[in-house]
Design a protein around this motif. Structure first.
Motif, PDB file in Angstrom:
ATOM      1  N   PRO A 114       0.982  -1.026   0.468  1.00  0.00           N
ATOM      2  CA  PRO A 114      -0.031   0.160  -0.151  1.00  0.00           C
ATOM      3  C   PRO A 114       0.939   1.389  -0.284  1.00  0.00           C
ATOM      4  N   SER A 115       0.681   2.511  -0.715  1.00  0.00           N
ATOM      5  CA  SER A 115       0.783   3.551  -0.996  1.00  0.00           C
ATOM      6  C   SER A 115       0.428   4.611  -1.264  1.00  0.00           C
ATOM      7  N   PHE A 116       1.305   5.462  -1.475  1.00  0.00           N
ATOM      8  CA  PHE A 116       0.033   6.658  -1.277  1.00  0.00           C
ATOM      9  C   PHE A 116      -0.324   7.328  -3.020  1.00  0.00           C
ATOM     10  N   LEU A 117      -0.924   8.281  -3.188  1.00  0.00           N
ATOM     11  CA  LEU A 117      -1.087   8.845  -4.385  1.00  0.00           C
ATOM     12  C   LEU A 117      -2.191  10.650  -4.013  1.00  0.00           C
ATOM     13  N   VAL A 118      -1.312  11.411  -4.468  1.00  0.00           N
ATOM     14  CA  VAL A 118      -1.938  13.166  -3.656  1.00  0.00           C
ATOM     15  C   VAL A 118      -1.744  13.376  -5.689  1.00  0.00           C
ATOM     16  N   ARG A 119      -2.790  14.319  -5.106  1.00  0.00           N
ATOM     17  CA  ARG A 119      -2.632  15.654  -5.576  1.00  0.00           C
ATOM     18  C   ARG A 119      -1.060  16.234  -6.625  1.00  0.00           C
ATOM     19  N   ALA A 120      -0.976  16.712  -7.767  1.00  0.00           N
ATOM     20  CA  ALA A 120       0.472  17.188  -8.103  1.00  0.00           C
ATOM     21  C   ALA A 120       0.678  18.397  -6.903  1.00  0.00           C
ATOM     22  N   GLY A 121       1.946  18.388  -6.821  1.00  0.00           N
ATOM     23  CA  GLY A 121       2.382  19.114  -5.754  1.00  0.00           C
ATOM     24  C   GLY A 121       2.287  19.028  -4.075  1.00  0.00           C
ATOM     25  N   ASN A 122       1.240  17.887  -4.131  1.00  0.00           N
ATOM     26  CA  ASN A 122       1.399  17.891  -2.787  1.00  0.00           C
ATOM     27  C   ASN A 122       1.228  18.576  -1.639  1.00  0.00           C
ATOM     28  N   PRO A 123      -0.176  19.058  -1.662  1.00  0.00           N
ATOM     29  CA  PRO A 123      -1.025  20.911  -1.485  1.00  0.00           C
ATOM     30  C   PRO A 123      -1.499  20.027  -0.052  1.00  0.00           C
ATOM     31  N   VAL A 217      -0.097   7.490 -12.318  1.00  0.00           N
ATOM     32  CA  VAL A 217       0.431   8.388 -12.995  1.00  0.00           C
ATOM     33  C   VAL A 217       0.956   8.628 -14.541  1.00  0.00           C
ATOM     34  N   LYS A 218       1.412   7.536 -14.628  1.00  0.00           N
ATOM     35  CA  LYS A 218       1.763   7.197 -15.761  1.00  0.00           C
ATOM     36  C   LYS A 218       0.751   7.984 -16.511  1.00  0.00           C
ATOM     37  N   GLN A 219      -0.896   7.659 -17.171  1.00  0.00           N
ATOM     38  CA  GLN A 219      -1.846   7.746 -17.350  1.00  0.00           C
ATOM     39  C   GLN A 219      -2.298   9.229 -17.141  1.00  0.00           C
ATOM     40  N   TYR A 220      -2.467   9.696 -15.978  1.00  0.00           N
ATOM     41  CA  TYR A 220      -2.643  10.914 -16.134  1.00  0.00           C
ATOM     42  C   TYR A 220      -2.213  11.738 -15.960  1.00  0.00           C
ATOM     43  N   GLY A 221      -0.999  11.053 -15.557  1.00  0.00           N
ATOM     44  CA  GLY A 221       0.308  13.218 -15.703  1.00  0.00           C
ATOM     45  C   GLY A 221       0.611  12.932 -14.305  1.00  0.00           C
ATOM     46  N   ALA A 222       1.693  13.709 -14.263  1.00  0.00           N
ATOM     47  CA  ALA A 222       2.386  14.548 -13.110  1.00  0.00           C
ATOM     48  C   ALA A 222       1.965  15.805 -12.821  1.00  0.00           C
ATOM     49  N   ASP A 223       1.271  15.781 -13.898  1.00  0.00           N
ATOM     50  CA  ASP A 223       0.849  17.421 -14.087  1.00  0.00           C
ATOM     51  C   ASP A 223      -0.211  17.297 -12.635  1.00  0.00           C
ATOM     52  N   LYS A 224      -1.127  15.766 -12.946  1.00  0.00           N
ATOM     53  CA  LYS A 224      -1.877  15.841 -12.269  1.00  0.00           C
ATOM     54  C   LYS A 224      -2.094  15.631 -10.972  1.00  0.00           C
ATOM     55  N   VAL A 225      -1.286  14.494 -10.721  1.00  0.00           N
ATOM     56  CA  VAL A 225      -1.106  13.341  -9.338  1.00  0.00           C
ATOM     57  C   VAL A 225       0.268  12.901  -9.657  1.00  0.00           C
ATOM     58  N   GLU A 226       0.849  12.888  -8.001  1.00  0.00           N
ATOM     59  CA  GLU A 226       1.995  12.203  -7.362  1.00  0.00           C
ATOM     60  C   GLU A 226       2.407  11.206  -6.881  1.00  0.00           C
ATOM     61  N   GLY A 227       3.110  10.002  -7.348  1.00  0.00           N
ATOM     62  CA  GLY A 227       2.842   8.949  -5.870  1.00  0.00           C
ATOM     63  C   GLY A 227       3.933   9.743  -4.120  1.00  0.00           C
ATOM     64  N   VAL A 228       3.331   8.706  -3.347  1.00  0.00           N
ATOM     65  CA  VAL A 228       4.563   9.174  -2.341  1.00  0.00           C
ATOM     66  C   VAL A 228       4.422   8.172  -1.870  1.00  0.00           C
ATOM     67  N   THR A 229       6.024   7.306  -1.047  1.00  0.00           N
ATOM     68  CA  THR A 229       6.131   6.502  -0.654  1.00  0.00           C
ATOM     69  C   THR A 229       5.683   6.553   0.649  1.00  0.00           C
ATOM     70  N   PRO A 230       5.161   6.108   1.444  1.00  0.00           N
ATOM     71  CA  PRO A 230       5.471   6.186   3.228  1.00  0.00           C
ATOM     72  C   PRO A 230       6.696   5.595   3.891  1.00  0.00           C
ATOM     73  N   SER A 231       6.729   5.612   5.278  1.00  0.00           N
ATOM     74  CA  SER A 231       7.949   4.933   5.559  1.00  0.00           C
ATOM     75  C   SER A 231       8.433   4.024   6.050  1.00  0.00           C
ATOM     76  N   VAL A 232       7.389   3.504   5.808  1.00  0.00           N
ATOM     77  CA  VAL A 232       6.787   1.552   6.039  1.00  0.00           C
ATOM     78  C   VAL A 232       5.660   1.101   5.593  1.00  0.00           C
ATOM     79  N   SER A 233       5.271  -0.087   4.965  1.00  0.00           N
ATOM     80  CA  SER A 233       4.158  -0.645   4.633  1.00  0.00           C
ATOM     81  C   SER A 233       4.280  -1.786   4.868  1.00  0.00           C
ATOM     82  N   LEU A 234       3.470  -2.787   4.124  1.00  0.00           N
ATOM     83  CA  LEU A 234       3.235  -4.251   4.279  1.00  0.00           C
ATOM     84  C   LEU A 234       3.059  -4.547   3.204  1.00  0.00           C
ATOM     85  N   LEU A 235       4.015  -5.494   2.874  1.00  0.00           N
ATOM     86  CA  LEU A 235       4.435  -6.414   2.156  1.00  0.00           C
ATOM     87  C   LEU A 235       2.828  -7.407   1.196  1.00  0.00           C
TER      88      LEU A 235
END
Length: 328
Positions: A114-123, A217-235
């Motif tokens: 599990p990882s995060f997807l936020v709005r571009a610029g991570n407001p 991100v690949k489909q919609y573009g980095a100008d709309k969304v961006e990924g955020v990797t948390p410090s820890v997650s579950l395999l």
């Protein structure tokens, strides 16, 4: 005359032979909701190596898929995102008890978390699991009662809280309840949650598998969304299995096994990596190493004592998930 009679009878019997005497050239793969593009590519590559073969797909939350198989969906193989849903099929007599021994890595050809997807610029400056409990953050993920994707989100958040609050159950459960309260809408599956976040523009952060965030991100573009990797997650392992009851009935076992074996080949692993999955093949993993950020992953055995215990304590009727999820 007798010889002619015998020959004629044999020929008639040959043409009267039932159609199922010949092994089928079509199989059905029941898979998880957000894997449509991945398996479209895997299937295309597999069919090129096996001319005349067809691989049909079915996609939904894996818990729903498992129930559909029990209710009559004739899937020859499953490519799920949660071990508990395969084990459900084991208990119903559709999959063998030792299914994890049939393929390498406990029958998991690739993995994610599990990882995060936020709005571009991570407001909202969302960086880690703690941010999901903020009053100003609305998280989007599907219903954990119908989606294996969402169950991993629930477990990953619980694992983070377990560390953050030193195992204090009251604080952990208050944190999880706050996250649930912050979800504006619970869709039934991961793809619907993606649509809610990206196209309907609801919420501040989408929690889904890293593989899915990279694809969005690949489909919609980095100008709309961006990924955020948390410090820890579950395999998050992605278990595969032959649905024995269906494959034996249809005579498709050999083709079903060949298909799942293909997912472990260099070509199959490379396709998975291109679609954002972390793979088991060391050569392919090395090729894609620079494209994947480092992260500390914990597993269900270490945190929760294994899937059987998770099922008993969290996902059974009246368990912890029911208690915290409530009537939402």
């Amino acid at each position: 005359m007798n010889r002619l009679l015998i020959l004629g009878t044999a020929i008639a019997a040959l043409f009267a032979a039932p159609a199922f005497a010949q092994a089928p050239t079509t199989i059905l793969n029941a898979s998880y909701d957000v894997a449509r593009e991945l398996f479209a590519a895997e299937n295309e590559a597999f069919v090129k190596q096996h001319p005349g073969v067809t691989v049909d797909q079915s996609h939904a939350g894996t818990s729903k898929q498992a129930r559909s198989i029990v209710e009559g969906l004739e899937a020859d193989v499953v490519t799920f995102n949660q071990v508990t849903d395969v084990n459900f099929l084991v208990k119903q007599g559709f999959v063998s008890e030792d299914w994890q021994k049939d393929f390498a890595n406990d029958a998991s050809p690739f993995y994610s978390f599990p990882s995060f997807l936020v709005r571009a610029g991570n407001p909202k400056n969302i960086k880690d699991w703690s941010d999901l409990a903020r009053d100003d953050v609305h998280a989007v993920f599907p219903n954990p009662k119908t989606s294996g994707n969402a169950r991993y989100t629930y477990l990953a958040a619980y694992a983070w809280a377990n560390e953050a609050y030193n195992g204090d159950t009251e604080k952990i459960e208050a944190y999880i309840t706050k996250i649930f309260d912050n979800v504006p809408v619970f869709d039934t599956g991961g793809r619907a949650a993606t649509t809610t976040f990206v196209e309907r523009e609801i919420g501040d952060v989408l929690i889904t598998f890293e593989a899915e965030t990279r694809g969005i991100v690949k489909q919609y573009g980095a100008d709309k969304v961006e990924g955020v990797t948390p410090s820890v997650s579950l395999l998050a392992e992605f278990p595969v299995a032959i649905v024995d009851k269906v494959a034996d009935k249809r005579g498709s076992r050999e083709l079903a096994k060949s298909y799942l074996d293909f997912l472990y080949t260099e070509e199959g692993q490379r396709i998975a990596a291109e679609f954002g999955h972390r793979v088991q093949n060391e050569k392919v993993a090395a090729e894609f190493k620079d494209k994947f950020p480092e992260i500390r992953l914990v597993n269900v055995d270490d945190v929760f004592g294994g899937w059987d215990k998770i099922q008993e304590e969290h996902f059974t009727s009246g368990g912890t998930l029911d208690k915290l999820y409530g009537s939402r």
